[in-house]
Design an enzyme around this catalytic site. Structure first.
Site, PDB file in Angstrom:
ATOM      1  N   SER A 144      28.122  12.477 -17.933  1.00 33.58           N
ATOM      2  CA  SER A 144      27.321  13.541 -16.746  1.00 33.58           C
ATOM      3  C   SER A 144      25.696  13.796 -18.035  1.00 33.58           C
ATOM      4  CB  SER A 144      28.083  14.892 -16.375  1.00 33.58           C
ATOM      5  OG  SER A 144      26.897  16.032 -15.842  1.00 33.58           O
ATOM      6  N   TYR A 157      33.742  22.272 -18.843  1.00 33.98           N
ATOM      7  CA  TYR A 157      33.016  20.433 -17.603  1.00 33.98           C
ATOM      8  C   TYR A 157      32.505  20.066 -19.071  1.00 33.98           C
ATOM      9  CZ  TYR A 157      30.869  17.796 -14.779  1.00 33.98           C
ATOM     10  OH  TYR A 157      30.254  16.488 -14.310  1.00 33.98           O
TER      11      TYR A 157
HETATM   12  N1  LIG Z   1      27.510  15.337  -8.207  1.00 30.73           N
HETATM   13  C1  LIG Z   1      26.741  15.666  -9.484  1.00 30.73           C
HETATM   14  O1  LIG Z   1      26.111  16.717  -9.361  1.00 30.73           O
HETATM   15  C2  LIG Z   1      27.459  14.808 -10.895  1.00 30.73           C
HETATM   16  C3  LIG Z   1      26.733  14.926 -11.695  1.00 30.73           C
HETATM   17  C4  LIG Z   1      26.696  14.376 -12.834  1.00 30.73           C
HETATM   18  C5  LIG Z   1      27.730  13.744 -13.395  1.00 30.73           C
HETATM   19  N2  LIG Z   1      29.271  13.452 -11.385  1.00 30.73           N
HETATM   20  C6  LIG Z   1      30.101  13.079 -12.029  1.00 30.73           C
HETATM   21  O2  LIG Z   1      30.513  12.398 -11.074  1.00 30.73           O
HETATM   22  C7  LIG Z   1      31.683  11.373 -10.924  1.00 30.73           C
HETATM   23  C8  LIG Z   1      31.853  11.919  -9.783  1.00 30.73           C
HETATM   24  O3  LIG Z   1      31.731  12.971  -8.777  1.00 30.73           O
HETATM   25  P1  LIG Z   1      31.159  13.857  -7.573  1.00 30.73           P
HETATM   26  O4  LIG Z   1      30.031  14.450  -7.094  1.00 30.73           O
HETATM   27  O5  LIG Z   1      31.410  11.642  -6.822  1.00 30.73           O
HETATM   28  O6  LIG Z   1      32.539  14.114  -6.803  1.00 30.73           O
HETATM   29  P2  LIG Z   1      33.300  13.540  -4.591  1.00 30.73           P
HETATM   30  O7  LIG Z   1      34.611  15.065  -5.627  1.00 30.73           O
HETATM   31  O8  LIG Z   1      32.341  14.537  -4.523  1.00 30.73           O
HETATM   32  O9  LIG Z   1      34.241  12.579  -5.828  1.00 30.73           O
HETATM   33  C9  LIG Z   1      35.285  12.405  -6.362  1.00 30.73           C
HETATM   34  C10 LIG Z   1      35.691  11.632  -5.618  1.00 30.73           C
HETATM   35  O10 LIG Z   1      36.613  11.156  -6.632  1.00 30.73           O
HETATM   36  C11 LIG Z   1      38.544  11.718  -6.690  1.00 30.73           C
HETATM   37  N3  LIG Z   1      39.466  12.325  -7.169  1.00 30.73           N
HETATM   38  C12 LIG Z   1      39.440  13.428  -7.509  1.00 30.73           C
HETATM   39  N4  LIG Z   1      40.366  13.808  -8.869  1.00 30.73           N
HETATM   40  C13 LIG Z   1      41.170  12.168  -8.549  1.00 30.73           C
HETATM   41  C14 LIG Z   1      42.077  12.305  -9.864  1.00 30.73           C
HETATM   42  N5  LIG Z   1      42.532  12.877 -10.414  1.00 30.73           N
HETATM   43  N6  LIG Z   1      42.403  10.430  -9.350  1.00 30.73           N
HETATM   44  C15 LIG Z   1      42.087   9.844  -9.010  1.00 30.73           C
HETATM   45  N7  LIG Z   1      40.760   9.968  -7.379  1.00 30.73           N
HETATM   46  C16 LIG Z   1      40.455  11.552  -8.175  1.00 30.73           C
HETATM   47  C17 LIG Z   1      37.770  12.527  -4.945  1.00 30.73           C
HETATM   48  O11 LIG Z   1      39.425  12.667  -4.270  1.00 30.73           O
HETATM   49  C18 LIG Z   1      37.082  12.408  -4.546  1.00 30.73           C
HETATM   50  O12 LIG Z   1      36.907  11.307  -3.673  1.00 30.73           O
HETATM   51  C19 LIG Z   1      32.957  13.408 -11.812  1.00 30.73           C
HETATM   52  O13 LIG Z   1      32.890  12.050 -12.371  1.00 30.73           O
HETATM   53  C20 LIG Z   1      31.698  13.916 -11.926  1.00 30.73           C
HETATM   54  O14 LIG Z   1      31.667  14.599 -12.577  1.00 30.73           O
HETATM   55  C21 LIG Z   1      28.857  14.658 -10.946  1.00 30.73           C
END
Ligand SMILES: NC(=O)c1ccc[n+]([C@@H]2O[C@H](COP(=O)([O-])OP(=O)(O)OC[C@H]3O[C@@H](n4cnc5c(N)ncnc54)[C@H](O)[C@@H]3O)[C@@H](O)[C@H]2O)c1
Length: 251
Positions: A144, A157
């Site tokens: 991130s 986080y």
């Molecule tokens: N959305 C943002 O702004 C953002 C920014 C930077 C980094 N990220 C990172 O990107 C990644 C995805 O985030 P997102 O925003 O798409 O989240 P999201 O919640 O929209 O999607 C995440 C998916 O992971 C699944 N999941 C959660 N815990 C799990 C586990 N223990 N085992 C297997 N699957 C699991 C959830 O069911 C979901 O389908 C994360 O690592 C997050 O920290 C997100």
């Protein structure tokens, strides 16, 4: 240059929604067969249907990335079903309430570290155990912008994501001579289900304002970076923390 993954097998954790789904679909459209796991089986099944509609094979599993046994079973199931493992995107992650550190809860610390750090470590380890005998592999950890910079109220986080940055760089050096590349993606904020469920609309406006480009990113913009890192176009890159964040980490 067109980025293609023809003949490759890619695995994406947390591929049922948000950034994981977008990356899994981008990999499939670029010609890869894709394995996705998610704790949300319904979401994973819907993405499987989308990948098969793009004429690529898809293997799904309900795997909690915090469980070593489930990770092992899923990775080996993917190799058995799809034939190899060329690319792994360790994407599954969770967030926690935005509060000052004195108000953080032990349960939130345990949940965040168990998915965001332990989950990435377990999947990284399993991928390496499969890729090292193959003599090649490409691993991407979903970090991130908050793995490279701070933001008040999300100390747990940020800690989990700084740890992923360290794990990525250290492991990349260990495996650089073994044909295995390991990089991390550092997105700015994107309105995925995770962000939308953990912030108010007002907060999303404040977050958009933090980025010099004055907007949130899109899932497609992050998937484009994943595709670049997954492809041979990035063949001389390893140990990098690559930002796609509208200039946020340049501040
Ligand atoms: N959305 C943002 O702004 C953002 C920014 C930077 C980094 N990220 C990172 O990107 C990644 C995805 O985030 P997102 O925003 O798409 O989240 P999201 O919640 O929209 O999607 C995440 C998916 O992971 C699944 N999941 C959660 N815990 C799990 C586990 N223990 N085992 C297997 N699957 C699991 C959830 O069911 C979901 O389908 C994360 O690592 C997050 O920290 C997100």
């Amino acid at each position: 240059m067109e980025l293609r993954l023809d003949g490759k097998v890619a695995l994406v954790t947390g591929g049922g929604k948000g950034l994981g789904r977008a990356c899994a679909l981008a990999f499939a459209r670029a010609g890869a067969d894709v394995a996705i796991c998610d704790v949300d089986e319904t979401a994973a099944a819907a993405v499987k249907a989308e990948i098969e509609a793009a004429n690529q094979r898809c293997f799904t599993g309900s795997c909690n990335v915090s469980s070593a046994a489930e990770v092992k079973e899923f990775f080996h199931g993917a190799v058995e079903a799809l034939g190899s493992l060329d690319i792994t995107l360790n994407n599954a992650g969770v967030s926690a309430p935005i509060v000052p550190l004195a108000e953080t809860e032990e349960a939130d610390f345990d949940r965040l570290m168990s998915v965001n750090l332990k989950g990435v470590w377990l999947c990284l380890r399993e991928a390496l155990r499969i890729m090292e005998p193959q003599g090649q592999g490409n691993i991407i950890n979903m970090d991130s912008a908050l793995g490279r910079r701070t933001f008040p109220g999300v100390g747990l986080y940020v800690s989990s994501k700084f740890a992923v940055a360290g794990l990525t760089r250290n492991t990349a050096i260990e495996y650089a001579e073994k044909g295995i590349r390991i990089n991390a993606m550092c997105p700015g904020n994107v309105a995925t289900p995770l962000l939308v469920s953990s912030t108010t609309e007002e907060m999303q406006g404040i977050l958009a304002d933090q980025h010099p480009m004055k907007r949130l990113g899109t899932e497609e913009e992050i998937a484009n970076l994943a595709l670049f890192l997954a492809s041979d176009a990035s063949s001389f890159m390893t140990g990098e923390l690559v930002a796609a964040d509208g200039g946020w980490t340049a501040l």
